[in-house]
Design a protein around this motif. Structure first.
Motif, PDB file in Angstrom:
ATOM      1  N   THR A 122     -31.847  67.226  83.512  1.00 45.39           N
ATOM      2  CA  THR A 122     -30.866  66.200  83.864  1.00 45.39           C
ATOM      3  C   THR A 122     -30.450  66.322  85.320  1.00 45.39           C
ATOM      4  O   THR A 122     -30.387  65.314  86.054  1.00 45.39           O
ATOM      5  N   ARG A 123     -30.158  67.525  85.769  1.00 43.42           N
ATOM      6  CA  ARG A 123     -29.749  67.720  87.171  1.00 43.42           C
ATOM      7  C   ARG A 123     -30.848  67.276  88.129  1.00 43.42           C
ATOM      8  O   ARG A 123     -30.574  66.642  89.163  1.00 43.42           O
ATOM      9  N   ALA A 162     -29.164  68.131  76.813  1.00 44.27           N
ATOM     10  CA  ALA A 162     -28.654  68.024  78.182  1.00 44.27           C
ATOM     11  C   ALA A 162     -27.469  68.935  78.453  1.00 44.27           C
ATOM     12  O   ALA A 162     -27.175  69.240  79.614  1.00 44.27           O
ATOM     13  N   THR A 163     -26.766  69.385  77.417  1.00 47.91           N
ATOM     14  CA  THR A 163     -25.670  70.334  77.624  1.00 47.91           C
ATOM     15  C   THR A 163     -26.157  71.783  77.518  1.00 47.91           C
ATOM     16  O   THR A 163     -25.360  72.712  77.625  1.00 47.91           O
ATOM     17  N   GLN A 168     -29.610  74.702  78.402  1.00 50.23           N
ATOM     18  CA  GLN A 168     -30.283  75.216  79.594  1.00 50.23           C
ATOM     19  C   GLN A 168     -31.398  74.295  80.084  1.00 50.23           C
ATOM     20  O   GLN A 168     -31.388  73.843  81.244  1.00 50.23           O
ATOM     21  N   SER A 217     -18.578  66.801  81.911  1.00 46.42           N
ATOM     22  CA  SER A 217     -19.121  67.057  83.243  1.00 46.42           C
ATOM     23  C   SER A 217     -20.330  66.170  83.514  1.00 46.42           C
ATOM     24  O   SER A 217     -20.497  65.633  84.624  1.00 46.42           O
ATOM     25  N   LEU A 218     -21.190  65.996  82.504  1.00 48.01           N
ATOM     26  CA  LEU A 218     -22.335  65.104  82.665  1.00 48.01           C
ATOM     27  C   LEU A 218     -21.872  63.680  82.947  1.00 48.01           C
ATOM     28  O   LEU A 218     -22.395  63.004  83.846  1.00 48.01           O
ATOM     29  N   LYS A 259     -18.976  70.371  78.822  1.00 49.29           N
ATOM     30  CA  LYS A 259     -20.283  70.093  79.418  1.00 49.29           C
ATOM     31  C   LYS A 259     -20.615  68.608  79.360  1.00 49.29           C
ATOM     32  O   LYS A 259     -21.168  68.046  80.308  1.00 49.29           O
ATOM     33  N   GLY A 281     -30.284  70.557  80.503  1.00 50.87           N
ATOM     34  CA  GLY A 281     -29.361  70.494  81.632  1.00 50.87           C
ATOM     35  C   GLY A 281     -30.093  70.554  82.958  1.00 50.87           C
ATOM     36  O   GLY A 281     -29.762  69.828  83.911  1.00 50.87           O
ATOM     37  N   ALA A 291     -27.906  60.995  78.151  1.00 45.13           N
ATOM     38  CA  ALA A 291     -27.949  62.298  77.480  1.00 45.13           C
ATOM     39  C   ALA A 291     -27.513  62.144  76.033  1.00 45.13           C
ATOM     40  O   ALA A 291     -26.507  61.489  75.739  1.00 45.13           O
TER      41      ALA A 291
END
Length: 303
Positions: free
Chosen positions: A21-22, A12-13, A15, A45-46, A42, A18, A33
């Motif tokens: 997840t978005r 999840a941190t 490409q 931020s999640l 990162k 991530g 995650a």
């Protein structure tokens, strides 16, 4: 986020994870995650976006099992050996461990993201063949699975050393040769849709791409986006003779294994319009493109 996590996302941190997840967050779904360092920027931020963090290590099966508790569907992707962080055998070990844990913990659906080069015979490049091995293992298990095989990411073109800052962009295909690519935005939203609709995608292997594009197409798109001429050329024979990794990848583009075989029209009928490179350059890829145009000179960014 008030939603309890339904989905566990590995990478999840990075490409792919991530992007998935978005997309899940945008759909209002609860996400957990799997992260190694919860204090990385990162990861923080999640968490700030409402993602639940499960701290663990892909070499620690107990931490994977703990992260699986109460999860309905899993998105599995592992780091490849070109990163320099692990070997091909270790990637296979991690991929198998995630799949075994999903089975043991009663997860209903596993989505494994491989590569467009997977499942097409032995390539001789470990980081492609490792994913074919994980695919085969995943399919052998008593769990509902979907395998996605993404084409080359548009974002890869923005790696250092490709030449945008010099006005001459270098890449794998000949000027009139076609290669499929996909924006991470589309990869994320399609995998998120698959996770949310497991019954529609159970047992499928889905080749993912957003566009067939030639070197000349890139030359035109980059020139328009930059507002000045950007010339396209294939990696030089001199460079390929010096860099065996690039030479072998280029050969796999030439023989079609890495060029991509996705039915893009069928993908768009099922999942909606895909980003073309022009749209990507003015949208998700705009900052990456601008940074590449103004970057300091450096060597090729591909290992």
């Amino acid at each position: 986020m008030s939603n309890a996590p339904e989905f566990l996302v590995f990478g999840a941190t990075g490409q792919q994870g991530g992007a998935v997840t978005r997309a899940l967050l945008e759909a209002g779904r609860g996400v957990r995650a799997f992260v190694r360092d919860p204090y990385s920027e990162k990861a923080k931020s999640l968490a700030a976006d409402g993602v639940s963090l499960a701290v663990g290590d892909l070499f620690d099966r107990a931490s994977i099992d703990h992260a699986m508790k109460g999860i309905r569907s899993v998105f599995s992707v592992q780091t490849s050996s070109p990163s320099g962080l692990l070997t091909d055998e270790q990637e296979v070990e991690q991929g198998k461990s995630v799949a075994d844990s999903a089975v043991s913990n009663g997860v209903a659906h596993l989505v494994y993201s491989a590569t467009g080069a997977a499942g097409k015979g032995h390539t001789g490049m470990g980081h492609f063949d490792s994913k074919s091995r994980i695919e085969d293992y995943v399919r052998s298990l008593p769990i509902t699975t979907t395998i996605t095989r993404p084409a080359s990411f548009m974002e890869m073109m923005m790696l250092p050393g490709m030449g945008l800052n010099t006005g001459v962009f270098n890449y794998f295909m000949r000027p009139d040769q076609s290669m499929q690519m996909i924006a991470l935005h589309d990869l994320g939203r399609i995998n998120a849709r698959i996770l949310c609709q497991p019954d529609l995608h159970a047992g499928r292997v889905i080749e993912l791409s957003g566009q067939d594009i030639t070197g000349k197409d890139l030359q035109e798109a980059f020139s328009r986006a930059a507002g000045r001429p950007i010339h396209y050329q294939r990696f030089s024979e001199e460079l390929l003779s010096e860099n065996n990794f690039l030479k072998r990848l280029t050969a796999l583009v030439d023989n079609g294994v890495v060029a991509g075989i996705a039915d893009i029209a069928a993908l768009e009928r099922e999942f909606g319009p895909m980003l073309r490179v022009e749209q990507w350059l003015s949208g998700p890829g705009k900052t990456l493109f601008e940074n590449a145009l103004s970057a300091e000179p450096s060597g090729i960014g591909l290992r």
